[in-house]
Design a protein around this motif. Structure first.
Motif, mmCIF file in Angstrom:
data_model
loop_
_atom_site.group_PDB
_atom_site.id
_atom_site.type_symbol
_atom_site.label_atom_id
_atom_site.label_comp_id
_atom_site.label_asym_id
_atom_site.label_seq_id
_atom_site.Cartn_x
_atom_site.Cartn_y
_atom_site.Cartn_z
ATOM 1 N N GLU A 175 33.039 44.910 45.265
ATOM 2 C CA GLU A 175 33.943 44.767 44.131
ATOM 3 C C GLU A 175 35.317 44.457 44.154
ATOM 4 O O GLU A 175 35.835 43.389 43.426
ATOM 5 N N ARG A 176 36.001 44.981 45.234
ATOM 6 C CA ARG A 176 37.294 45.001 45.102
ATOM 7 C C ARG A 176 37.687 43.582 45.770
ATOM 8 O O ARG A 176 38.728 43.119 45.618
ATOM 9 N N GLU A 177 36.874 43.231 46.779
ATOM 10 C CA GLU A 177 36.855 41.856 47.360
ATOM 11 C C GLU A 177 36.926 40.843 46.218
ATOM 12 O O GLU A 177 37.587 39.778 46.371
ATOM 13 N N LYS A 178 35.992 41.103 45.281
ATOM 14 C CA LYS A 178 35.717 39.801 44.331
ATOM 15 C C LYS A 178 37.049 40.163 43.342
ATOM 16 O O LYS A 178 37.527 38.705 43.155
ATOM 17 N N ILE A 179 37.682 41.161 43.149
ATOM 18 C CA ILE A 179 39.015 41.063 42.303
ATOM 19 C C ILE A 179 39.919 40.177 43.066
ATOM 20 O O ILE A 179 40.717 39.420 42.551
ATOM 21 N N GLN A 180 40.129 40.675 44.490
ATOM 22 C CA GLN A 180 41.063 39.808 45.104
ATOM 23 C C GLN A 180 41.048 38.126 45.457
ATOM 24 O O GLN A 180 42.094 37.576 44.966
ATOM 25 N N LEU A 181 39.830 38.109 45.320
ATOM 26 C CA LEU A 181 39.483 36.376 45.142
ATOM 27 C C LEU A 181 39.880 35.984 44.041
ATOM 28 O O LEU A 181 40.419 34.840 43.768
ATOM 29 N N GLU A 188 42.765 33.077 42.976
ATOM 30 C CA GLU A 188 42.413 31.748 42.087
ATOM 31 C C GLU A 188 43.433 31.733 41.005
ATOM 32 O O GLU A 188 43.787 30.713 40.601
ATOM 33 N N LEU A 189 43.656 32.812 40.656
ATOM 34 C CA LEU A 189 44.544 32.972 39.054
ATOM 35 C C LEU A 189 46.010 32.479 39.735
ATOM 36 O O LEU A 189 46.724 31.818 38.871
ATOM 37 N N ASP A 190 46.357 33.018 40.914
ATOM 38 C CA ASP A 190 47.777 32.564 41.390
ATOM 39 C C ASP A 190 47.786 30.965 41.523
ATOM 40 O O ASP A 190 48.822 30.455 41.204
ATOM 41 N N LYS A 191 46.760 30.618 42.013
ATOM 42 C CA LYS A 191 46.642 29.044 42.434
ATOM 43 C C LYS A 191 46.656 28.395 40.818
ATOM 44 O O LYS A 191 47.544 27.313 40.870
ATOM 45 N N GLN A 192 46.130 28.900 39.670
ATOM 46 C CA GLN A 192 46.157 28.290 38.267
ATOM 47 C C GLN A 192 47.481 28.336 38.066
ATOM 48 O O GLN A 192 48.040 27.336 37.416
ATOM 49 N N ILE A 193 48.092 29.465 38.185
ATOM 50 C CA ILE A 193 49.366 29.692 37.770
ATOM 51 C C ILE A 193 50.470 28.825 38.244
ATOM 52 O O ILE A 193 51.392 28.115 37.691
ATOM 53 N N ARG A 194 50.438 28.271 39.732
ATOM 54 C CA ARG A 194 51.366 27.458 40.154
ATOM 55 C C ARG A 194 51.129 25.945 39.422
ATOM 56 O O ARG A 194 51.795 25.293 39.522
ATOM 57 N N GLU A 195 49.695 25.899 38.993
ATOM 58 C CA GLU A 195 49.506 24.460 38.790
ATOM 59 C C GLU A 195 49.795 24.363 37.063
ATOM 60 O O GLU A 195 49.776 23.349 36.576
ATOM 61 N N LYS A 229 51.575 24.548 33.484
ATOM 62 C CA LYS A 229 52.702 23.674 32.955
ATOM 63 C C LYS A 229 52.898 24.546 31.661
ATOM 64 O O LYS A 229 54.256 24.739 31.421
ATOM 65 N N ASP A 230 52.095 25.080 31.042
ATOM 66 C CA ASP A 230 51.968 25.514 29.665
ATOM 67 C C ASP A 230 52.434 27.215 29.887
ATOM 68 O O ASP A 230 51.842 27.823 30.449
ATOM 69 N N ASN A 231 53.810 27.359 29.255
ATOM 70 C CA ASN A 231 54.284 28.676 29.417
ATOM 71 C C ASN A 231 53.241 29.941 28.895
ATOM 72 O O ASN A 231 53.083 30.986 29.436
ATOM 73 N N ALA A 232 52.577 29.593 27.500
ATOM 74 C CA ALA A 232 51.753 30.492 27.142
ATOM 75 C C ALA A 232 50.555 30.839 27.900
ATOM 76 O O ALA A 232 50.130 31.793 27.891
ATOM 77 N N LYS A 233 50.017 29.974 28.618
ATOM 78 C CA LYS A 233 48.942 29.787 29.364
ATOM 79 C C LYS A 233 49.379 30.536 30.594
ATOM 80 O O LYS A 233 48.335 31.344 31.210
ATOM 81 N N ARG A 234 50.446 30.268 31.052
ATOM 82 C CA ARG A 234 50.980 30.996 32.418
ATOM 83 C C ARG A 234 51.087 32.526 31.795
ATOM 84 O O ARG A 234 50.837 33.383 32.983
ATOM 85 N N ASP A 235 51.417 32.701 30.947
ATOM 86 C CA ASP A 235 51.649 34.348 30.433
ATOM 87 C C ASP A 235 50.420 34.867 30.726
ATOM 88 O O ASP A 235 50.082 36.143 31.071
ATOM 89 N N ALA A 236 49.485 34.568 30.022
ATOM 90 C CA ALA A 236 48.114 34.875 29.667
ATOM 91 C C ALA A 236 47.371 34.898 31.118
ATOM 92 O O ALA A 236 46.684 36.059 31.421
ATOM 93 N N LEU A 237 47.647 33.991 31.990
ATOM 94 C CA LEU A 237 46.999 34.241 33.391
ATOM 95 C C LEU A 237 47.771 35.417 34.012
ATOM 96 O O LEU A 237 47.095 36.137 34.835
ATOM 97 N N ASN A 238 49.105 35.701 34.081
ATOM 98 C CA ASN A 238 49.733 36.584 34.542
ATOM 99 C C ASN A 238 48.972 38.154 34.056
ATOM 100 O O ASN A 238 49.055 38.923 34.831
ATOM 101 N N LYS A 239 48.937 38.131 32.778
ATOM 102 C CA LYS A 239 48.545 39.262 32.349
ATOM 103 C C LYS A 239 47.118 39.606 32.949
ATOM 104 O O LYS A 239 46.783 40.671 33.017
ATOM 105 N N ARG A 240 46.273 38.517 33.001
ATOM 106 C CA ARG A 240 45.053 38.928 33.806
ATOM 107 C C ARG A 240 45.135 39.242 35.108
ATOM 108 O O ARG A 240 44.380 40.038 35.705
#
Length: 256
Positions: free
Chosen positions: A129-135, A139-146, A148-159
């Motif tokens: 379960e912990r390994e899945k969370i790390q993966l 994946e979320l880090d990759k999405q954040i880098r790509e 452009k929308d700040n609101a969506k980036r904030d939501a991803l960071n919250k997750r």
């Protein structure tokens, strides 16, 4: 010991009962009392068991299935008990008793192995379960880098923040599961060792029968001893114990 030299079984038993009553649930003291009777200096090994007819029942009650006994203590008690009967002509009683010990220890080992497997599975589940969370975090880090929308980036960071908090919880859970697994593995190992000791005690019982009833070793009893060591190989997990059993079988084969 002074009473024992008088061969006064009733007085020895009376003092033993008083001591056990005082000991109550004090395991260490009860074990020491049992060992003290096994080592009564006033008796030759054979006479000791002939003059203390009440002792086998005490031995069975205090020792059989007693998982609080460390394997080394268990071995010492089995050997001391067997030594008292070695030349008494009553080894058939010991054979029956040790077989009942084996039956109990087989169940203890089965239960300990099942608990060990359960704890291992629980620890692995937490790790997965912990390994899945790390993966997911990667994946979320990759999405954040790509993104452009700040609101969506904030939501991803919250997750990610929530997932990292969950990961910390799982880390603590994994540490606890790891400790539980180690404890269960240690208990399973001890049950393996106990079972080995009682198999060896029964083997020695048969070897003593061979020496007692024949001028030379009796192949019938020695073949029974081989059968006991084959049971040990089949039922004990530890590799070193299996190797010891193989060596014992080879020595018995030479004797036969």
């Amino acid at each position: 010991n002074r009473v024992a030299r008088t061969n006064d079984s009733a007085t020895v038993k009376g003092n033993f009962d008083k001591g056990m009553a005082i000991a109550g649930d004090d395991f260490a003291l009860r074990s020491n009392m049992v060992r003290a009777v096994l080592r009564l200096g006033g008796y030759h090994a054979v006479v000791r068991f002939q003059n203390l007819p009440w002792f086998p029942a005490i031995f069975e009650k205090e020792v059989k299935g007693n998982v609080a006994l460390r394997p080394g203590t268990y071995k010492d008690m089995l050997n001391a008990y067997l030594g008292g009967y070695a030349n008494s002509g009553r080894l058939a009683e010991v054979e029956k008793l040790f077989k009942s010990f084996i039956a109990v220890d087989l169940k203890l080992k089965k239960d300990a192995d099942a608990e060990s497997a359960k704890k291992t599975a629980a620890r692995k589940a937490v790790a997965q379960e912990r390994e899945k969370i790390q993966l997911n975090i990667q994946e979320l880090d990759k999405q954040i880098r790509e993104e452009k929308d700040n609101a969506k980036r904030d939501a991803l960071n919250k997750r990610i923040t929530d997932l990292r908090a969950k990961s910390r919880e799982l880390f603590a859970a994994h540490e606890e599961a790891n400790r539980a697994e180690r404890a269960a593995n240690e208990k399973a190992s001890q049950m393996n060792e106990r079972l080995s000791h009682v198999y060896n005690a029964l083997t020695n019982c048969y070897k003593n029968l061979a020496r007692r009833y024949m001028e030379s070793s009796d192949p019938v009893f020695l073949r029974k001893a081989v059968g006991v060591q084959k049971q040990r190989i089949a039922n004990v997990t530890a590799v070193n114990s299996k190797l010891d059993a193989c060596n014992e079988i080879m020595n018995l084969a030479l004797a036969i």
